[in-house]
Design a protein around this motif. Structure first.
Motif, PDB file in Angstrom:
ATOM      1  N   LEU A  93      -4.510  -9.456   1.427  1.00 57.46           N
ATOM      2  CA  LEU A  93      -5.173  -8.002   1.126  1.00 57.46           C
ATOM      3  C   LEU A  93      -5.402  -7.130   2.568  1.00 57.46           C
ATOM      4  O   LEU A  93      -5.402  -6.141   3.079  1.00 57.46           O
ATOM      5  CB  LEU A  93      -6.029  -8.078   0.459  1.00 57.46           C
ATOM      6  CG  LEU A  93      -5.147  -8.143  -0.736  1.00 57.46           C
ATOM      7  CD1 LEU A  93      -6.333  -9.232  -2.117  1.00 57.46           C
ATOM      8  CD2 LEU A  93      -4.507  -6.969  -1.488  1.00 57.46           C
ATOM      9  N   ARG A  94      -5.956  -8.204   3.673  1.00 59.05           N
ATOM     10  CA  ARG A  94      -6.984  -8.224   5.077  1.00 59.05           C
ATOM     11  C   ARG A  94      -5.825  -7.188   5.690  1.00 59.05           C
ATOM     12  O   ARG A  94      -5.956  -6.498   6.096  1.00 59.05           O
ATOM     13  CB  ARG A  94      -7.601  -8.792   5.279  1.00 59.05           C
ATOM     14  CG  ARG A  94      -8.842  -8.846   4.433  1.00 59.05           C
ATOM     15  CD  ARG A  94      -9.801 -10.201   5.064  1.00 59.05           C
ATOM     16  NE  ARG A  94     -10.936 -10.710   3.916  1.00 59.05           N
ATOM     17  CZ  ARG A  94     -10.966 -11.507   3.103  1.00 59.05           C
ATOM     18  NH1 ARG A  94     -10.091 -12.256   3.380  1.00 59.05           N
ATOM     19  NH2 ARG A  94     -11.942 -11.795   2.735  1.00 59.05           N
ATOM     20  N   VAL A 151       0.691  -1.457  -0.234  1.00 55.58           N
ATOM     21  CA  VAL A 151       0.494   0.037  -0.334  1.00 55.58           C
ATOM     22  C   VAL A 151       1.135   1.395  -0.668  1.00 55.58           C
ATOM     23  O   VAL A 151       1.945   1.549   0.840  1.00 55.58           O
ATOM     24  CB  VAL A 151      -1.279  -0.327   1.348  1.00 55.58           C
ATOM     25  CG1 VAL A 151      -1.526   1.401   1.299  1.00 55.58           C
ATOM     26  CG2 VAL A 151      -1.825  -1.818   1.169  1.00 55.58           C
ATOM     27  N   SER A 173       3.153  -3.524   3.586  1.00 52.65           N
ATOM     28  CA  SER A 173       2.103  -4.348   3.477  1.00 52.65           C
ATOM     29  C   SER A 173       1.968  -5.082   5.402  1.00 52.65           C
ATOM     30  O   SER A 173       1.677  -4.989   5.601  1.00 52.65           O
ATOM     31  CB  SER A 173       2.963  -5.447   2.307  1.00 52.65           C
ATOM     32  OG  SER A 173       4.513  -5.786   3.391  1.00 52.65           O
ATOM     33  N   ASP A 197      -9.391  -5.207  -3.743  1.00 51.07           N
ATOM     34  CA  ASP A 197      -9.844  -4.826  -2.399  1.00 51.07           C
ATOM     35  C   ASP A 197     -10.137  -6.819  -2.626  1.00 51.07           C
ATOM     36  O   ASP A 197     -10.128  -7.176  -3.297  1.00 51.07           O
ATOM     37  CB  ASP A 197     -11.372  -4.355  -2.389  1.00 51.07           C
ATOM     38  CG  ASP A 197     -11.925  -5.054  -1.800  1.00 51.07           C
ATOM     39  OD1 ASP A 197     -13.335  -6.086  -1.608  1.00 51.07           O
ATOM     40  OD2 ASP A 197     -12.094  -3.806  -0.917  1.00 51.07           O
ATOM     41  N   SER A 236      -3.760   0.229  -7.846  1.00 49.76           N
ATOM     42  CA  SER A 236      -3.646   0.178  -6.308  1.00 49.76           C
ATOM     43  C   SER A 236      -3.715  -1.586  -6.035  1.00 49.76           C
ATOM     44  O   SER A 236      -4.008  -2.138  -7.096  1.00 49.76           O
ATOM     45  CB  SER A 236      -4.980   0.636  -5.001  1.00 49.76           C
ATOM     46  OG  SER A 236      -6.246   0.926  -5.470  1.00 49.76           O
ATOM     47  N   LEU A 237      -3.430  -2.079  -5.078  1.00 51.96           N
ATOM     48  CA  LEU A 237      -3.795  -3.369  -4.361  1.00 51.96           C
ATOM     49  C   LEU A 237      -5.843  -3.324  -4.820  1.00 51.96           C
ATOM     50  O   LEU A 237      -5.975  -2.943  -4.231  1.00 51.96           O
ATOM     51  CB  LEU A 237      -3.477  -3.704  -3.249  1.00 51.96           C
ATOM     52  CG  LEU A 237      -1.455  -3.855  -3.203  1.00 51.96           C
ATOM     53  CD1 LEU A 237      -1.822  -4.478  -1.932  1.00 51.96           C
ATOM     54  CD2 LEU A 237      -1.707  -5.147  -4.116  1.00 51.96           C
ATOM     55  N   VAL A 246      -6.300  -3.354   2.819  1.00 50.39           N
ATOM     56  CA  VAL A 246      -6.626  -2.904   1.990  1.00 50.39           C
ATOM     57  C   VAL A 246      -7.911  -2.461   2.125  1.00 50.39           C
ATOM     58  O   VAL A 246      -8.621  -1.448   1.507  1.00 50.39           O
ATOM     59  CB  VAL A 246      -6.476  -3.609   0.626  1.00 50.39           C
ATOM     60  CG1 VAL A 246      -6.824  -3.461  -0.559  1.00 50.39           C
ATOM     61  CG2 VAL A 246      -5.117  -3.724   0.934  1.00 50.39           C
ATOM     62  N   SER A 247      -9.024  -3.361   2.591  1.00 48.16           N
ATOM     63  CA  SER A 247     -10.397  -3.203   2.581  1.00 48.16           C
ATOM     64  C   SER A 247     -11.047  -1.973   3.900  1.00 48.16           C
ATOM     65  O   SER A 247     -12.233  -1.910   3.512  1.00 48.16           O
ATOM     66  CB  SER A 247     -10.952  -4.906   2.879  1.00 48.16           C
ATOM     67  OG  SER A 247     -10.399  -5.250   4.370  1.00 48.16           O
TER      68      SER A 247
END
Length: 255
Positions: free
Chosen positions: A223-224, A79, A93, A141, A138-139, A228-229
């Motif tokens: 990702l979580r 991110v 990350s 979701d 971006s990465l 990211v979310s």
């Protein structure tokens, strides 16, 4: 400097027994991160004029664009955030972070530092052309990550496997309803080969789908964990009240 570029040294000279000059050892027309990683301090001093390095806000702008492009291509998992006064970049990350300063130094911990350093080194060179990042860089979701990829290939393998299974069953049936004579053994062997091959292909497809599913789950979890979310930074990222905190001595890059 912490990013791997050599500090200025007065009167430094390259000994003849250290190997060929850098212009012979490296192809600077196709210079990339791997070449940069192989260069030591003497190589840098012999090949590049320190006065030509890009620093300041221009360097931050170039590194930001380069990292966005690398994140978009999934070459870097991070991110990316930008801070001003002075301009700095924060990339993090689920397992580390890196902070890029206007003088080209990089501090942080984990694999993100390793991923960011090549961009900083390359973007500090005037000859390096930074590509414009895409709008959606971006990465993704976590919920948008599909269960797996290569579905067309899996379906093709399934069709082949099903065809081979039918051929094997047909060969077996020919042993009982047809007149194969002395070729019964050959027909039996061929039938077994077709059936075995079809079973093998079905197993390959099943394993591929299972592996894709596990990789998708693992990617979503990363990702979580990177926020990211949720939009929340991991606890180890040194940002408090919207400002980067001083980096602890033990977490400085290169230590």
């Amino acid at each position: 400097m912490a990013d791997g570029r050599p500090s200025e040294r007065e009167g430094s000279e390259r000994d003849a027994d250290e190997g060929p000059p850098p212009e012979e050892e490296f192809d600077f027309e196709e210079f990339g991160p791997d070449d940069m990683a192989r260069m030591d301090a003497d190589d840098w001093e012999a090949a590049f004029d320190p006065d030509s390095w890009i620093t300041g806000r221009e360097l931050i702008d170039r590194v930001e664009a380069d990292l966005k492009s690398r994140i978009a291509s999934r070459d870097v998992f991070a991110v990316l955030e930008r801070f001003e006064d002075p301009p700095r970049l924060l990339a993090y990350s689920d397992e580390g972070y890196a902070i890029v300063y206007p003088d080209g130094s990089v501090e942080g911990r984990g694999t993100v530092v390793r991923d960011v350093k090549p961009s900083v080194a390359l973007c500090s060179m005037d000859d390096y052309e930074v590509s414009d990042p895409p709008e959606e860089w971006s990465l993704p979701d976590p919920e948008s990550v599909p269960e797996g990829s290569g579905d067309l290939g899996n379906k093709m393998l399934q069709v082949i496997a099903f065809g081979m299974l039918l051929a094997g069953i047909g060969a077996f049936a020919g042993l009982f309803v047809g007149d194969v004579g002395g070729a019964a053994v050959i027909v039996l062997v061929v039938a077994l080969i077709f059936v075995a091959a079809s079973v093998f292909l079905f197993l390959v497809v099943a394993n591929a789908r299972l592996s894709d599913r596990f990789r998708a789950v693992e990617y979503r979890e990363r990702l979580r964990a990177a926020g990211v979310s949720s939009g929340e930074r991991p606890e180890f990222v040194p940002v408090e009240d919207g400002e980067i905190e001083p980096i602890p001595e033990g977490e400085r890059a290169g230590k």
